[in-house]
Design a protein around this motif. Structure first.
Motif, PDB file in Angstrom:
ATOM      1  N   VAL A  41      -0.417   4.231   5.323  1.00 30.44           N
ATOM      2  CA  VAL A  41      -0.768   4.539   3.934  1.00 30.44           C
ATOM      3  C   VAL A  41      -0.306   5.945   3.569  1.00 30.44           C
ATOM      4  O   VAL A  41       0.216   6.188   2.467  1.00 30.44           O
ATOM      5  CB  VAL A  41      -2.282   4.370   3.706  1.00 30.44           C
ATOM      6  CG1 VAL A  41      -2.690   4.904   2.337  1.00 30.44           C
ATOM      7  CG2 VAL A  41      -2.668   2.899   3.836  1.00 30.44           C
ATOM      8  N   SER A  42      -0.467   6.898   4.488  1.00 32.00           N
ATOM      9  CA  SER A  42       0.006   8.255   4.239  1.00 32.00           C
ATOM     10  C   SER A  42       1.513   8.274   4.009  1.00 32.00           C
ATOM     11  O   SER A  42       2.011   8.968   3.106  1.00 32.00           O
ATOM     12  CB  SER A  42      -0.359   9.152   5.426  1.00 32.00           C
ATOM     13  OG  SER A  42       0.151  10.459   5.249  1.00 32.00           O
ATOM     14  N   ASP A  43       2.253   7.505   4.816  1.00 33.63           N
ATOM     15  CA  ASP A  43       3.708   7.413   4.619  1.00 33.63           C
ATOM     16  C   ASP A  43       4.046   6.833   3.250  1.00 33.63           C
ATOM     17  O   ASP A  43       4.983   7.282   2.583  1.00 33.63           O
ATOM     18  CB  ASP A  43       4.341   6.545   5.711  1.00 33.63           C
ATOM     19  CG  ASP A  43       4.366   7.240   7.067  1.00 33.63           C
ATOM     20  OD1 ASP A  43       4.009   8.431   7.135  1.00 33.63           O
ATOM     21  OD2 ASP A  43       4.734   6.579   8.066  1.00 33.63           O
ATOM     22  N   ALA A  44       3.284   5.828   2.848  1.00 32.61           N
ATOM     23  CA  ALA A  44       3.511   5.216   1.537  1.00 32.61           C
ATOM     24  C   ALA A  44       3.246   6.209   0.415  1.00 32.61           C
ATOM     25  O   ALA A  44       3.991   6.270  -0.576  1.00 32.61           O
ATOM     26  CB  ALA A  44       2.632   3.981   1.365  1.00 32.61           C
ATOM     27  N   LEU A  45       2.209   7.021   0.558  1.00 35.66           N
ATOM     28  CA  LEU A  45       1.910   8.031  -0.450  1.00 35.66           C
ATOM     29  C   LEU A  45       3.032   9.067  -0.535  1.00 35.66           C
ATOM     30  O   LEU A  45       3.401   9.515  -1.625  1.00 35.66           O
ATOM     31  CB  LEU A  45       0.578   8.706  -0.138  1.00 35.66           C
ATOM     32  CG  LEU A  45      -0.667   7.829  -0.310  1.00 35.66           C
ATOM     33  CD1 LEU A  45      -1.910   8.544   0.241  1.00 35.66           C
ATOM     34  CD2 LEU A  45      -0.887   7.437  -1.760  1.00 35.66           C
ATOM     35  N   ASP A  46       3.589   9.442   0.614  1.00 30.02           N
ATOM     36  CA  ASP A  46       4.751  10.337   0.611  1.00 30.02           C
ATOM     37  C   ASP A  46       5.904   9.712  -0.165  1.00 30.02           C
ATOM     38  O   ASP A  46       6.586  10.377  -0.952  1.00 30.02           O
ATOM     39  CB  ASP A  46       5.216  10.622   2.042  1.00 30.02           C
ATOM     40  CG  ASP A  46       4.339  11.632   2.756  1.00 30.02           C
ATOM     41  OD1 ASP A  46       3.532  12.301   2.087  1.00 30.02           O
ATOM     42  OD2 ASP A  46       4.474  11.762   3.989  1.00 30.02           O
ATOM     43  N   TYR A  47       6.120   8.431   0.070  1.00 32.52           N
ATOM     44  CA  TYR A  47       7.244   7.727  -0.548  1.00 32.52           C
ATOM     45  C   TYR A  47       7.132   7.708  -2.077  1.00 32.52           C
ATOM     46  O   TYR A  47       8.137   7.885  -2.781  1.00 32.52           O
ATOM     47  CB  TYR A  47       7.296   6.301   0.002  1.00 32.52           C
ATOM     48  CG  TYR A  47       8.387   5.435  -0.591  1.00 32.52           C
ATOM     49  CD1 TYR A  47       9.716   5.606  -0.227  1.00 32.52           C
ATOM     50  CD2 TYR A  47       8.071   4.447  -1.517  1.00 32.52           C
ATOM     51  CE1 TYR A  47      10.717   4.815  -0.784  1.00 32.52           C
ATOM     52  CE2 TYR A  47       9.060   3.653  -2.082  1.00 32.52           C
ATOM     53  CZ  TYR A  47      10.377   3.833  -1.699  1.00 32.52           C
ATOM     54  OH  TYR A  47      11.368   3.059  -2.257  1.00 32.52           O
ATOM     55  N   ILE A  48       5.905   7.514  -2.580  1.00 30.14           N
ATOM     56  CA  ILE A  48       5.753   7.436  -4.041  1.00 30.14           C
ATOM     57  C   ILE A  48       5.455   8.795  -4.665  1.00 30.14           C
ATOM     58  O   ILE A  48       5.350   8.919  -5.881  1.00 30.14           O
ATOM     59  CB  ILE A  48       4.651   6.424  -4.446  1.00 30.14           C
ATOM     60  CG1 ILE A  48       3.267   6.890  -3.981  1.00 30.14           C
ATOM     61  CG2 ILE A  48       4.977   5.037  -3.913  1.00 30.14           C
ATOM     62  CD1 ILE A  48       2.135   6.008  -4.487  1.00 30.14           C
ATOM     63  N   GLY A  49       5.310   9.830  -3.817  1.00 33.14           N
ATOM     64  CA  GLY A  49       5.122  11.179  -4.335  1.00 33.14           C
ATOM     65  C   GLY A  49       3.712  11.529  -4.738  1.00 33.14           C
ATOM     66  O   GLY A  49       3.499  12.285  -5.686  1.00 33.14           O
TER      67      GLY A  49
END
Length: 242
Positions: A41-49
């Motif tokens: 989830v943290s990686d996904a948040l990075d991806y969407i900014g």
């Protein structure tokens, strides 16, 4: 606020919402199926900014191995002025944890912007919350009654643990308004994902997108793990030529 019977523990004007937004159940279950999902989830948040991850060294779980997925039901506290001992003798409490639990429902997470060094929640509140359908709590600040939380199976992630009661030391400012947890803004209804690695707050508008990315990330890592177990070389795993 029609249909809601309040406890009177806080001025009704300080309650922004008596019912918080909820995501479709399939999204909640989708996140739960990921298991220990905070890294993906943290990686996904990075991806969407979007900033939304907090390390487990900052928000520490009271029940090792616990995981949590749910909607943020928020409470904002501040330190109270006045004579603590007089307030204790007069039984003059200005907390509103009970009202927050009163408004809670299935799959809610009590998210408290609390006060450092003071308990913002205790075992009786946890028992109420669990009965209401809460899946746990996140507290930027202290809480107490650790053994009760463990006995109840009510997971809490917090920055502190303390026996010092908040009843005479804390004033509730607002329920179901925006809060700040370890520098992260959290709105009522936002998705909360927590495990032994950390806590992630996902804005409700991005939850479906984050779930899709996290699923792909988890599946890719599972495939790589299977290749490692099958004996693939480091060069192969890194994408180079053997």
């Amino acid at each position: 606020m029609a249909g809601k019977v309040l406890t009177g523990k806080i001025d009704p004007s300080r309650i922004r919402l008596t019912e918080i937004p909820h995501l479709p159940s399939e999204i909640i279950e989708g996140f739960r199926e990921l298991g220990d999902a905070s890294s993906a989830v943290s990686d996904a948040l990075d991806y969407i900014g979007v900033a939304g991850a907090v390390a487990s060294s900052t928000l520490i779980s009271v029940i090792p191995g616990a995981t949590l997925v749910g909607h943020a039901l928020t409470l904002r506290n501040m330190k109270r002025n006045g004579d603590i001992h007089l307030a204790a003798r007069e039984r003059n409490s200005q907390t509103a944890e009970v009202e927050a639990h009163n408004l809670a429902g299935k799959d809610d997470v009590l998210v408290i912007q609390g006060v450092a060094g003071i308990s913002n929640m205790g075992g009786i509140g946890a028992q109420m919350g669990k009965r209401q359908g809460e899946v746990g709590a996140i507290i930027d600040g202290g809480f107490r009654d650790v053994a009760d939380m463990r006995r109840l199976g009510y997971p809490v992630w917090s920055t502190e643990r303390t026996p010092l009661t908040g009843k005479w030391r804390i004033e509730a400012v607002e329920i179901n308004g925006p809060v700040t947890i370890c520098g992260i803004r959290v709105n009522p209804g936002d998705l909360v994902v927590a495990d032994d690695t950390g806590v992630c707050f996902v804005p409700i508008a991005h939850a479906a997108e984050v779930l899709e990315y996290a699923r792909k990330k988890t599946a890719a890592e599972q495939r790589k793990s299977e290749r490692i177990a099958a004996g693939a070389s480091i060069v192969e795993l890194a994408g180079g030529k053997s």
